[in-house]
Design a protein around this motif. Structure first.
Motif, PDB file in Angstrom:
ATOM      1  N   ASP A  51       0.824  -1.221   0.000  1.00 49.98           N
ATOM      2  CA  ASP A  51       0.000   0.000   0.000  1.00 49.98           C
ATOM      3  C   ASP A  51       0.858   1.273   0.000  1.00 49.98           C
ATOM      4  OD1 ASP A  51      -2.871  -1.178   1.555  1.00 49.98           O
ATOM      5  OD2 ASP A  51      -0.974  -2.289   1.609  1.00 49.98           O
ATOM      6  N   ASN A  70      -3.074  -2.725  -9.461  1.00 46.82           N
ATOM      7  CA  ASN A  70      -4.264  -2.357  -8.683  1.00 46.82           C
ATOM      8  C   ASN A  70      -3.934  -1.318  -7.614  1.00 46.82           C
ATOM      9  OD1 ASN A  70      -2.869  -4.816  -7.775  1.00 46.82           O
ATOM     10  ND2 ASN A  70      -4.261  -4.775  -6.035  1.00 46.82           N
ATOM     11  N   SER A 159      -8.143 -17.308  -8.866  1.00 49.04           N
ATOM     12  CA  SER A 159      -8.743 -18.551  -9.362  1.00 49.04           C
ATOM     13  C   SER A 159     -10.268 -18.487  -9.327  1.00 49.04           C
ATOM     14  CB  SER A 159      -8.280 -19.720  -8.493  1.00 49.04           C
ATOM     15  OG  SER A 159      -8.803 -19.556  -7.183  1.00 49.04           O
ATOM     16  N   GLY A 160     -10.825 -17.633  -8.493  1.00 54.15           N
ATOM     17  CA  GLY A 160     -12.276 -17.566  -8.309  1.00 54.15           C
ATOM     18  C   GLY A 160     -12.745 -18.424  -7.138  1.00 54.15           C
ATOM     19  N   THR A 162     -12.265 -18.219  -3.863  1.00 53.82           N
ATOM     20  CA  THR A 162     -12.781 -17.479  -2.694  1.00 53.82           C
ATOM     21  C   THR A 162     -14.233 -17.061  -2.917  1.00 53.82           C
ATOM     22  OG1 THR A 162     -10.554 -16.686  -2.261  1.00 53.82           O
ATOM     23  CG2 THR A 162     -12.334 -15.478  -1.190  1.00 53.82           C
TER      24      THR A 162
HETATM   25  O1  PRT Z   1       0.959  -6.605   3.786  1.00 54.85           O
HETATM   26  P1  PRT Z   1       0.714  -5.913   2.481  1.00 54.85           P
HETATM   27  O2  PRT Z   1      -0.196  -4.715   2.598  1.00 54.85           O
HETATM   28  O3  PRT Z   1       2.018  -5.600   1.761  1.00 54.85           O
HETATM   29  O4  PRT Z   1       0.015  -6.992   1.522  1.00 54.85           O
HETATM   30  P2  PRT Z   1      -1.527  -7.195   1.179  1.00 54.85           P
HETATM   31  O5  PRT Z   1      -2.098  -8.160   2.156  1.00 54.85           O
HETATM   32  O6  PRT Z   1      -2.216  -5.891   0.962  1.00 54.85           O
HETATM   33  O7  PRT Z   1      -1.438  -7.825  -0.270  1.00 54.85           O
HETATM   34  P3  PRT Z   1      -1.109  -9.321  -0.743  1.00 54.85           P
HETATM   35  O8  PRT Z   1       0.291  -9.670  -0.359  1.00 54.85           O
HETATM   36  O9  PRT Z   1      -2.199 -10.275  -0.370  1.00 54.85           O
HETATM   37  O10 PRT Z   1      -1.218  -9.109  -2.321  1.00 54.85           O
HETATM   38  C1  PRT Z   1      -0.324  -8.277  -2.994  1.00 54.85           C
HETATM   39  C2  PRT Z   1      -0.765  -8.127  -4.443  1.00 54.85           C
HETATM   40  O11 PRT Z   1      -0.817  -9.415  -5.071  1.00 54.85           O
HETATM   41  C3  PRT Z   1      -2.145  -7.572  -4.673  1.00 54.85           C
HETATM   42  O12 PRT Z   1      -2.208  -6.165  -4.537  1.00 54.85           O
HETATM   43  C4  PRT Z   1      -2.409  -8.002  -6.114  1.00 54.85           C
HETATM   44  O13 PRT Z   1      -1.785  -7.111  -7.017  1.00 54.85           O
HETATM   45  C5  PRT Z   1      -1.680  -9.354  -6.205  1.00 54.85           C
HETATM   46  N1  PRT Z   1      -2.567 -10.535  -6.174  1.00 54.85           N
HETATM   47  C6  PRT Z   1      -2.566 -11.516  -7.112  1.00 54.85           C
HETATM   48  C7  PRT Z   1      -3.474 -10.876  -5.240  1.00 54.85           C
HETATM   49  C8  PRT Z   1      -4.069 -12.078  -5.638  1.00 54.85           C
HETATM   50  N2  PRT Z   1      -3.474 -12.465  -6.806  1.00 54.85           N
HETATM   51  C9  PRT Z   1      -5.106 -12.683  -4.824  1.00 54.85           C
HETATM   52  N3  PRT Z   1      -5.625 -13.740  -5.191  1.00 54.85           N
HETATM   53  N4  PRT Z   1      -3.870 -10.261  -4.091  1.00 54.85           N
HETATM   54  C10 PRT Z   1      -4.814 -10.835  -3.331  1.00 54.85           C
HETATM   55  N5  PRT Z   1      -5.467 -11.993  -3.647  1.00 54.85           N
HETATM   56  C11 PRT Z   1      -6.529 -12.457  -2.683  1.00 54.85           C
HETATM   57  C12 PRT Z   1      -7.844 -11.681  -2.831  1.00 54.85           C
HETATM   58  O14 PRT Z   1      -7.841 -10.555  -1.987  1.00 54.85           O
HETATM   59  C13 PRT Z   1      -8.912 -12.671  -2.416  1.00 54.85           C
HETATM   60  O15 PRT Z   1      -9.067 -12.706  -1.018  1.00 54.85           O
HETATM   61  O16 PRT Z   1      -6.860 -13.786  -2.913  1.00 54.85           O
HETATM   62  C14 PRT Z   1      -8.288 -13.972  -2.839  1.00 54.85           C
HETATM   63  C15 PRT Z   1      -8.866 -14.366  -4.158  1.00 54.85           C
HETATM   64  O17 PRT Z   1      -8.118 -15.402  -4.713  1.00 54.85           O
HETATM   65  P4  PRT Z   1      -8.840 -16.612  -5.491  1.00 54.85           P
HETATM   66  O18 PRT Z   1      -7.705 -17.365  -6.099  1.00 54.85           O
HETATM   67  O19 PRT Z   1      -9.590 -17.412  -4.459  1.00 54.85           O
HETATM   68  O20 PRT Z   1      -9.759 -16.003  -6.524  1.00 54.85           O
END
Ligand code: PRT
Ligand code: ZN
Length: 283
Positions: A51, A70, A159-160, A162
């Motif tokens: 962030d 993003n 992946s979808g 969640t």
């Molecule tokens: O601690 P910090 O603030 O640095 O990390 P954060 O927790 O904010 O982010 P983090 O590390 O989770 O993710 C960092 C970046 O990875 C995000 O900003 C995206 O650009 C990228 N990224 C890629 C993802 C995902 N894939 C992802 N799947 N970030 C998050 N997710 C989470 C999403 O929030 C949801 O809960 O995974 C879930 C969905 O995944 P599926 O596979 O179930 O669809």
């Protein structure tokens, strides 16, 4: 010396450190450090939450950074997006409960949408003339409809899985995201040249990913047929063998095309086919 801001832990940390390593730059993966010096390139490495990376780069605390597109779009900081890095791919989508009869974007008029990306979502609703209530929440956005906090969500989807686990269905994809290299737009010429060197290394690594180096022996009379199967980077390298009627062909092929090409090459007489991992393509 340049300073690069990278994620201190989380999803992008490992791929960032390994991209740098493949580019000959060793950075500590330590999550406890705030700053360290890299080896292999004159670079300070600043470890931050994702962030905070756009702002650190906009303020010049770091010259460059690696972060999800993003976050760049959400934070609306004054930074340049220099290149896409091919990892951390995901999309930001609007999703609604499974039992909703979704009728198109107008469905969101008057609805409450929970998200951790309120800026991107508000901009999207304004562009599409939708009047919805955007509720900013941090973390576990996907449970908001089930507990009555929202009618829908706007969140990262990969992946979808969640969404499915939480009884939601994806209806609108708003942006596609991946990790990007960003830079401060006001840096001097010397630093810009350093950044160009870094971009060149990253580009070479990204282009070589998924590529294979293939060599095989072939009866000389079938060279034209083999060449027509193999549009390589330019054209295949053809080397003579001790046996005058045979040649050796060398070519770079993307792994997605590998088996189809190999099968066709065998039909024109290719033998002793070696497939090697390709570390780097420097153009
Ligand atoms: O601690 P910090 O603030 O640095 O990390 P954060 O927790 O904010 O982010 P983090 O590390 O989770 O993710 C960092 C970046 O990875 C995000 O900003 C995206 O650009 C990228 N990224 C890629 C993802 C995902 N894939 C992802 N799947 N970030 C998050 N997710 C989470 C999403 O929030 C949801 O809960 O995974 C879930 C969905 O995944 P599926 O596979 O179930 O669809
Ligand atoms: Zn974060």
């Amino acid at each position: 010396m340049l300073t690069i801001a990278i994620q201190n832990k989380g999803r992008l940390n490992e791929d960032t450190v390994s991209l740098m390593r493949d580019a000959g730059i060793t950075a500590s993966a330590s999550h406890r450090k705030l700053i360290s010096d890299a080896k292999g390139f004159p670079l300070h490495v600043l470890y931050l939450r994702d962030d905070d990376i756009p702002q650190a780069v906009a303020l010049g605390v770091a010259d460059i950074g690696i972060v999800g597109l993003n976050e760049v779009l959400e934070k609306e900081q004054d930074v340049d997006v220099c290149m896409k890095l091919g990892f951390g791919t995901c999309r930001l989508s609007l999703a609604v409960p499974n039992n909703v009869e979704y009728t198109g974007l107008n469905w969101f008029d008057g609805k409450r949408v929970a998200t951790s990306y309120p800026v991107i979502l508000r901009n999207y609703f304004v562009e599409n003339n939708i009047k919805a209530f955007v509720h900013e929440i941090t973390g576990s956005v996907e449970v908001a409809p089930a507990v009555g906090m929202a009618d829908a969500i706007f969140d990262i989807v990969s992946s979808g899985g969640t969404l499915i686990q939480n009884g939601l269905k994806e209806e609108e994809t708003v942006i596609y995201s991946e990790a990007v290299l960003i830079s401060n737009p006001h840096i001097d010429e010397v630093r810009r040249r350093e950044i160009d060197k870094l971009k060149f290394r990253f580009q070479s690594i990204i282009e070589s990913r998924g590529m294979k180096y293939v060599l095989f022996n072939l009866p000389k009379i079938h060279v034209q047929e083999a060449v027509s199967i193999l549009p390589g980077m330019k054209s295949p390298t053809i080397l003579p063998l001790a046996a005058p009627e045979w040649v050796s062909l060398h070519v770079v092929i993307h792994e997605k095309d590998l088996w189809e090409k190999v099968e066709r090459l065998k039909t024109v007489g290719a033998t002793d086919i070696l497939v090697l991992a390709l570390e780097n393509v420097i153009k």
